[in-house]
Design an enzyme around this catalytic site. Structure first.
Site, PDB file in Angstrom:
ATOM      1  N   HIS A  23       0.858  -1.197   0.000  1.00 55.70           N
ATOM      2  CA  HIS A  23       0.000   0.000   0.000  1.00 55.70           C
ATOM      3  C   HIS A  23       0.884   1.233   0.000  1.00 55.70           C
ATOM      4  O   HIS A  23       0.801   2.072   0.905  1.00 55.70           O
ATOM      5  CB  HIS A  23      -0.900   0.060   1.247  1.00 55.70           C
ATOM      6  N   HIS A  79     -11.615  -9.298  -6.247  1.00 58.75           N
ATOM      7  CA  HIS A  79     -11.298  -8.017  -5.605  1.00 58.75           C
ATOM      8  C   HIS A  79     -10.445  -7.235  -6.600  1.00 58.75           C
ATOM      9  O   HIS A  79      -9.530  -7.788  -7.201  1.00 58.75           O
ATOM     10  CB  HIS A  79     -10.552  -8.332  -4.315  1.00 58.75           C
ATOM     11  N   GLU A  81      -8.456  -4.610  -6.116  1.00 63.13           N
ATOM     12  CA  GLU A  81      -7.234  -3.907  -5.705  1.00 63.13           C
ATOM     13  C   GLU A  81      -6.057  -4.428  -6.544  1.00 63.13           C
ATOM     14  O   GLU A  81      -6.007  -5.601  -6.934  1.00 63.13           O
ATOM     15  CB  GLU A  81      -6.982  -4.091  -4.201  1.00 63.13           C
ATOM     16  N   ASP A  83      -3.064  -5.360  -6.264  1.00 64.31           N
ATOM     17  CA  ASP A  83      -2.228  -6.539  -5.982  1.00 64.31           C
ATOM     18  C   ASP A  83      -2.860  -7.823  -6.508  1.00 64.31           C
ATOM     19  O   ASP A  83      -2.177  -8.842  -6.633  1.00 64.31           O
ATOM     20  CB  ASP A  83      -1.915  -6.649  -4.480  1.00 64.31           C
ATOM     21  N   HIS A 145     -12.130  -6.575   2.369  1.00 63.66           N
ATOM     22  CA  HIS A 145     -12.106  -5.309   3.062  1.00 63.66           C
ATOM     23  C   HIS A 145     -12.455  -4.117   2.171  1.00 63.66           C
ATOM     24  O   HIS A 145     -12.359  -2.962   2.632  1.00 63.66           O
ATOM     25  CB  HIS A 145     -10.712  -5.081   3.675  1.00 63.66           C
ATOM     26  N   ASP A 164      -8.822 -11.510   0.322  1.00 63.04           N
ATOM     27  CA  ASP A 164      -7.913 -10.991   1.350  1.00 63.04           C
ATOM     28  C   ASP A 164      -8.187 -11.578   2.750  1.00 63.04           C
ATOM     29  O   ASP A 164      -7.265 -11.668   3.570  1.00 63.04           O
ATOM     30  CB  ASP A 164      -8.035  -9.459   1.437  1.00 63.04           C
ATOM     31  N   TYR A 192      -1.992  -8.584  10.108  1.00 62.19           N
ATOM     32  CA  TYR A 192      -2.833  -8.336   8.933  1.00 62.19           C
ATOM     33  C   TYR A 192      -4.243  -7.942   9.375  1.00 62.19           C
ATOM     34  O   TYR A 192      -4.824  -6.972   8.894  1.00 62.19           O
ATOM     35  CB  TYR A 192      -2.847  -9.620   8.114  1.00 62.19           C
ATOM     36  N   HIS A 225      -3.401 -13.920  -0.001  1.00 64.57           N
ATOM     37  CA  HIS A 225      -2.038 -13.610   0.455  1.00 64.57           C
ATOM     38  C   HIS A 225      -1.602 -14.662   1.463  1.00 64.57           C
ATOM     39  O   HIS A 225      -2.370 -15.015   2.362  1.00 64.57           O
ATOM     40  CB  HIS A 225      -1.966 -12.260   1.169  1.00 64.57           C
TER      41      HIS A 225
HETATM   42 FE1  FEO Z   1      -7.213  -5.633  -0.821  1.00 64.80          FE
HETATM   43 FE2  FEO Z   1      -4.757  -7.901  -1.248  1.00 64.80          FE
HETATM   44  O1  FEO Z   1      -5.799  -6.429  -1.669  1.00 64.80           O
END
Ligand code: FEO
Length: 397
Positions: A23, A79, A81, A83, A145, A164, A192, A225
């Site tokens: 991030h 998701h 995002e 990544d 999230h 996530d 996390y 992750h």
């Molecule tokens: Fe919310 Fe692993 O990105």
């Protein structure tokens, strides 16, 4: 390259051993991370998510060795995002018409990031997608999230793809929860949760209860992750229920910064007093200038109470204290007590400022705080010890 998870399910992601900040600079990743993408090769072929943009070409090139890209029937974007979606533009250059399944918010977010008119298919909780003998069942998971987040369940194999949720920023070539060092795993898991999921705890509890209510058999949780939970996957679900329920240990964290050691001396004397007041409590001190802020936030998460210290500078507080308080405010911790302290030479506003921020952040402030003018003398040090002792007595677990 790929890793078999179960039957026709393969991990095709990227282990990023080098990553130290996530991030931007917002989240420290001392143990790297992984971007987990999964390939399901049933009668129909489905790809779950991709990897972070810098690994796009490597990802697509490796994927093409696993499967003829044109044979991919569905892409599931759990998701948006970066990544997880970062390699989509590179992948879609090869297979531009392949349908992408995501939530309504997923479409907004993917379009917002990439400005492409891909073949989006909006899914909602309970929608199913047949892969032949098995089905994918979609479960929206807003604010776990991001508003676009979703889970997905693979029938017959009993795998929950949780994106996530239940993840950790933790690089390991082992890739399975039963193979890695358990202390490292749970330390990354709680960090996390504390740093990413804390504000959404009520939704975490609600979503987990909703999923448990489906009574689906659960053999594996594939997160996006870190490790894959194949051994007792329910253990991380139970931990999440615990962490989401205003989690706290018998710990008081004293977090501070100091200019000429006066506020540090205060912190140490307060700690002495806390120990005198409660021999059982775990008191920890963190000089914010010397410690990683995400590690400190994890300690705040574990604490039943915190004490925050800063000397006064230019009628304000030190930037390291201001920075972490800003982050703490956003995390919406609940059911924690707090107090402020600090040295000053002239105007002395720091304690008032800290208390105001802590109050706004939802902490229960015990009093107006403790200020010491100039360097603490014996009398001031005694007052710090007494302050710590009283604080300990006022915050039983
Ligand atoms: Fe919310 Fe692993 O990105």
């Amino acid at each position: 390259m790929s890793l078999n998870i179960k039957n026709n399910v393969y991990w095709v992601g990227k282990i990023d051993w080098e990553l130290r900040k996530f991030h931007g600079g917002e989240y420290s990743t001392h143990r790297g991370t992984t971007y987990n993408s999964y390939l399901i090769k049933e009668d129909k072929i489905a790809l779950f998510d991709t990897v972070w943009a810098p690994f796009s070409k490597e990802f697509v090139s490796n994927l093409a060795k696993e499967i003829d890209l044109s044979k991919i029937d569905f892409i599931i974007a759990s998701h948006a995002e970066i990544d997880h979606s970062g390699a989509l533009p590179e992948l879609m250059r090869h297979i531009p018409n392949t349908p992408i399944y995501c939530t309504k918010n997923g479409v907004k977010s993917l379009q917002g990031h990439y400005h492409q008119d891909w073949n989006f298919n909006v899914v909602k909780t309970g929608d199913r997608l047949s892969l032949g003998q098995k089905e994918l069942v979609f479960i929206e998971a807003p604010m776990l999230h991001w508003p676009d987040s979703m889970f997905c369940y693979l029938t017959e194999d009993n795998i929950l793809f949780s994106n996530d949720a239940f993840g950790q920023h933790y690089a390991s070539e082992y890739m399975f929860n039963d193979l890695v060092d358990q202390s490292e795993l749970f330390s990354e898991g709680i960090k996390y949760y504390a740093n990413i999921l804390t504000p959404y705890s009520p939704m975490v509890i609600k979503k987990i209860k909703e999923i448990l209510g489906f009574n689906l058999p659960l053999d594996i949780i594939c997160t996006s992750h870190g490790v894959i939970w194949r051994n007792k996957p329910e253990q991380i679900v139970e931990r999440y229920l615990d962490w989401a329920d205003n989690y706290q240990e018998n710990q008081i964290s004293i977090i501070y910064d100091t200019m000429w050691n006066g506020t540090r001396v205060m912190a140490e004397k307060i700690a002495k007093g806390i120990k005198e007041g409660d021999k059982e409590v775990n008191v920890k001190l963190f000089n914010l200038d010397k410690r990683d802020k995400n590690d400190v936030i994890t300690e705040v998460f574990k604490s039943k109470a915190i004490m925050v210290g800063s000397p006064t500078i230019n009628r304000g507080i030190l930037v390291s204290v201001a920075g972490i308080l800003e982050e703490i405010k956003g995390l919406k911790f609940k059911n924690k007590k707090a107090a402020a302290f600090g040295c000053y030479g002239w105007s002395g506003e720091s304690v008032k400022i800290i208390n105001a921020i802590l109050k706004e952040s939802g902490f229960n402030i015990v009093d107006e705080g403790l200020r010491v003018m100039w360097n603490p003398d014996n009398e001031s040090m005694a007052s710090c010890i007494e302050y710590g002792r009283q604080f300990a007595l006022n915050v039983p677990l």
